[in-house]
Write an enzyme that holds these catalytic residues in place. Structure first.
Site, mmCIF file in Angstrom:
data_model
loop_
_atom_site.group_PDB
_atom_site.id
_atom_site.type_symbol
_atom_site.label_atom_id
_atom_site.label_comp_id
_atom_site.label_asym_id
_atom_site.label_seq_id
_atom_site.Cartn_x
_atom_site.Cartn_y
_atom_site.Cartn_z
ATOM 1 N N LYS A 33 1.630 22.995 -14.524
ATOM 2 C CA LYS A 33 2.065 21.331 -14.591
ATOM 3 C C LYS A 33 1.027 20.517 -14.202
ATOM 4 O O LYS A 33 0.186 21.144 -13.319
ATOM 5 C CB LYS A 33 3.713 21.265 -13.945
ATOM 6 C CG LYS A 33 3.385 21.459 -12.441
ATOM 7 C CD LYS A 33 4.639 21.160 -11.721
ATOM 8 C CE LYS A 33 4.597 21.294 -10.190
ATOM 9 N NZ LYS A 33 5.778 20.793 -9.606
ATOM 10 N N TYR A 250 -21.047 -1.127 -0.972
ATOM 11 C CA TYR A 250 -20.255 -2.335 -0.873
ATOM 12 C C TYR A 250 -20.065 -2.533 0.511
ATOM 13 O O TYR A 250 -19.874 -1.704 1.583
ATOM 14 C CB TYR A 250 -18.896 -2.066 -1.452
ATOM 15 C CG TYR A 250 -18.883 -2.245 -2.905
ATOM 16 C CD1 TYR A 250 -19.052 -3.214 -3.450
ATOM 17 C CD2 TYR A 250 -18.887 -1.069 -3.648
ATOM 18 C CE1 TYR A 250 -18.910 -3.410 -4.849
ATOM 19 C CE2 TYR A 250 -18.912 -1.204 -5.154
ATOM 20 C CZ TYR A 250 -19.024 -2.468 -5.649
ATOM 21 O OH TYR A 250 -18.953 -2.357 -6.935
#
Length: 342
Positions: A33, A250
């Protein structure tokens, strides 16, 4: 181009360990899954076919249809299935309402709630559910539960197993009385199976263990030698020679403390499912070079100049760093990342 490498030999090694524990390969079912826990649905299905695995479990009908050609049966754990789906796509039933929605003639597996209080019919609804399945013209191929205490210390694991044994006895009696084939029974996941020595179930749904991990308390399940199957690799975008004091990324949260360091950027970021390392985290590549904060959406910086770096070869380290479990680390990876079986 960044890629996830799928180690086929590690996968086959894990399958062999698990098959030896449960007694035979025929008792091993694979849980694929959520894009095979991030490893790649089709890639893992093909490896399972090569290994001779007959049964798989996936999230929904869409996943089931994609890999139906490679298995004798594929059970969709959630949602319904349409009448036009391949005959070997089975559906897990969780409620009386759902039973009435499934087209006549479909193969189904009945989920029974034995104490997790999440999905599945209640035990007191069992007879009504069996009658509804028969009245709807469905083919009962399996009866399942999910013992949610396989990882934990305490007695609840054993009490849930006893409850499932009671469910099995009632279903077997119902099948005999109505001349129906005996369905298969299964309630154990990876940890639950590996802590058990006498497994009565017809098969075991192995999920995280086939990918090389266990998340159980160490007093519950001891290490058996599983090997991680997936590793994350990134390619170099550019390299710069930066002076002492240079600030990177950043907010400039990484500042070089030595002269003339080579710093390279690589093509993986949090947009690919890698975690957003910031100034409070410290993580090294598999080659031992520091990943510099902050990680950006599409790239990150590393002290060094290798053409490619391995950012992760064991999800447990990232899981510890972010106070989570390997399941989350693995399933975060973008389906757009290339998967390469090696």
């Amino acid at each position: 181009m960044a890629e996830l490498r799928i180690n086929s030999q590690a996968f086959f090694h894990n399958l062999k360990l698990l098959a030896n524990h449960v007694g035979s390969k025929e008792k091993v079912a694979v849980v694929l899954k959520d894009n095979a826990y991030g490893h790649g649905l089709l890639e893992m299905a093909l490896l399972c076919k090569e290994a001779g695995i007959a049964s798989a479990f996936v999230k929904n009908e869409a996943e089931a249809i994609r890999i139906a050609p490679y298995f004798e049966s594929v059970t969709a754990l959630y949602g319904d299935v349409e009448s036009k789906s391949p005959a070997n796509v089975w559906v897990a039933l969780h409620s009386l309402e759902q039973i009435r929605r499934i087209p006549k003639g479909r193969s189904v597996e009945l989920k029974v709630d034995t104490g997790m209080n999440r999905n599945g019919i209640m035990e007191e609804e069992l007879f009504v559910a069996l009658e509804a399945i028969r009245a709807q013209g469905l083919i009962l191929c399996g009866v399942m539960a999910h013992n949610g205490y396989g990882d934990e210390l305490g007695s609840e694991f054993f009490s849930q197993q006893r409850r499932f044994e009671g469910v099995r006895a009632r279903v077997e009696e119902y099948a005999r009385e109505h001349g129906l084939p005996r369905p298969r029974f299964h309630a154990l996941s990876s940890s639950g199976a590996l802590r058990s020595r006498n497994i009565q179930d017809d098969l075991v749904r192995f999920g995280i263990a086939i990918y090389g991990y266990l998340c159980a308390h160490p007093l519950v399940v001891s290490e058996i030698g599983l090997r991680p199957v997936l590793s994350l690799w990134a390619r170099r975008i550019t390299t710069k020679s930066l002076p002492k004091g240079a600030r990177i990324g950043y907010g400039g949260k990484s500042e070089l403390e030595e002269e003339a360091k080579k710093v390279s950027t690589y093509d993986v970021g949090y947009g690919d499912g890698f975690y957003r390392l910031n100034e409070h985290h410290k993580l090294l590549t598999a080659q031992g070079e520091r990943i510099l904060p902050r990680v950006s959406m599409d790239c990150l910086s590393v002290v060094g100049e290798r053409e490619e770096v391995c950012l992760m070869e064991d999800a447990s380290e990232l899981a510890r760093l972010f106070d989570t479990i390997p399941y989350e680390v693995l399933t975060r990876f973008s389906p757009f990342l290339k998967r390469v079986v090696i």
